[in-house]
Design a protein around this motif. Sequence first.
Motif, short mmCIF file in Angstrom:
data_model
loop_
_atom_site.label_atom_id
_atom_site.label_comp_id
_atom_site.label_asym_id
_atom_site.label_seq_id
_atom_site.Cartn_x
_atom_site.Cartn_y
_atom_site.Cartn_z
N GLU A 184 -8.39 -72.96 23.91
CA GLU A 184 -6.95 -71.99 23.80
C GLU A 184 -8.07 -70.67 22.69
O GLU A 184 -8.60 -71.34 21.63
N ASP A 185 -7.34 -69.50 22.56
CA ASP A 185 -7.81 -68.68 21.81
C ASP A 185 -6.65 -68.29 21.03
O ASP A 185 -5.64 -66.48 21.92
N LEU A 186 -6.26 -68.60 19.75
CA LEU A 186 -5.15 -67.68 19.72
C LEU A 186 -4.93 -66.76 18.46
O LEU A 186 -3.61 -65.74 18.98
N GLU A 187 -6.15 -65.58 19.16
CA GLU A 187 -6.18 -64.38 19.12
C GLU A 187 -7.27 -64.11 19.14
O GLU A 187 -7.58 -62.76 18.96
N GLU A 188 -6.64 -64.11 21.34
CA GLU A 188 -7.81 -64.02 21.46
C GLU A 188 -7.48 -61.57 21.95
O GLU A 188 -5.92 -61.51 22.13
N GLY A 189 -8.33 -60.83 22.04
CA GLY A 189 -8.67 -60.10 21.81
C GLY A 189 -8.22 -58.87 20.83
O GLY A 189 -8.01 -57.69 20.03
N ASN A 190 -8.24 -59.83 19.56
CA ASN A 190 -8.10 -59.77 17.85
C ASN A 190 -9.15 -59.96 17.24
O ASN A 190 -9.50 -59.75 15.98
N PHE A 191 -10.24 -59.84 17.82
CA PHE A 191 -12.03 -60.37 17.11
C PHE A 191 -12.45 -59.29 16.22
O PHE A 191 -12.46 -59.80 14.55
N LYS A 192 -12.30 -58.62 16.87
CA LYS A 192 -12.96 -56.63 16.15
C LYS A 192 -11.94 -56.66 14.76
O LYS A 192 -13.24 -56.54 13.69
N LYS A 193 -11.34 -57.29 15.12
CA LYS A 193 -10.29 -56.32 14.05
C LYS A 193 -9.92 -57.55 12.76
O LYS A 193 -10.15 -57.54 11.86
N LEU A 194 -10.25 -58.05 13.48
CA LEU A 194 -10.12 -59.61 12.18
C LEU A 194 -11.52 -59.70 11.94
O LEU A 194 -11.70 -59.84 10.56
N TYR A 195 -12.81 -59.57 12.32
CA TYR A 195 -14.02 -59.35 11.07
C TYR A 195 -14.17 -58.46 10.86
O TYR A 195 -14.56 -58.52 9.44
N HIS A 196 -14.20 -57.58 11.05
CA HIS A 196 -13.63 -56.00 9.74
C HIS A 196 -12.55 -56.06 8.82
O HIS A 196 -13.05 -55.84 8.00
#
Length: 203
Positions: A108-120
């Motif tokens: 499971e990945d609750l924020e799939e596709g949002n890694f880059k946004k969350l990282y910044h």
Amino acid sequence: MKRNTEKWKEKRAEFLKGKTCEWCGSSDSLCIHIPRAFSPAQVSSEIYSAAYARFREVYRQKYQKFDSIPTGKHRHKSHPAWHKASTVHKIEPDHTGLEEQFIEILLEDLEEGNFKKLYHEWLEETGIKELIEEEKKKAAEECEALTNAIVLCKRCHFASLRGMNLCPKCRSKYKSVSYETCFDCLPDERKAEFRKRQNRQAP
């Protein structure tokens, strides 16, 4: 300071005055060399690299769920490399420190596709972006002041740009920074091993 100005030329001449190449001792064609580790770009890159590794762990713990699946391999004292648990050894194995191998499967990945946004966002929240700008500015000021600069001849300078330095044994040939000596200074048995590996890799 731009390097085509009179001020820079005077500063350069003063810094080089009476010096020789720090590597080979030559006094010909000297230049000012700032090791890559002290450049603003490298300082920034190292902090970003450490921050990225840290955020991957934060993201993993906060948003991802994994399952561990056995691979059917293990290792132990007498056979430290991973091998099939069903392997029949020629001699009685020593199972001291027996360890099973597992691989992780992402469930499971609750924020799939949002890694880059969350990282910044994380970089901003933790103050790491601000820290990087401060460290880059500090490194640029040190470069300007020649704080970490050394004197190299052009030959040694170009070698350093290719990731090489002077062999400490013969002090005449260059070698990769990852090697202890140049090829000619290796013991005969090491040379033989190297040639053997080359022959195996040849088509």
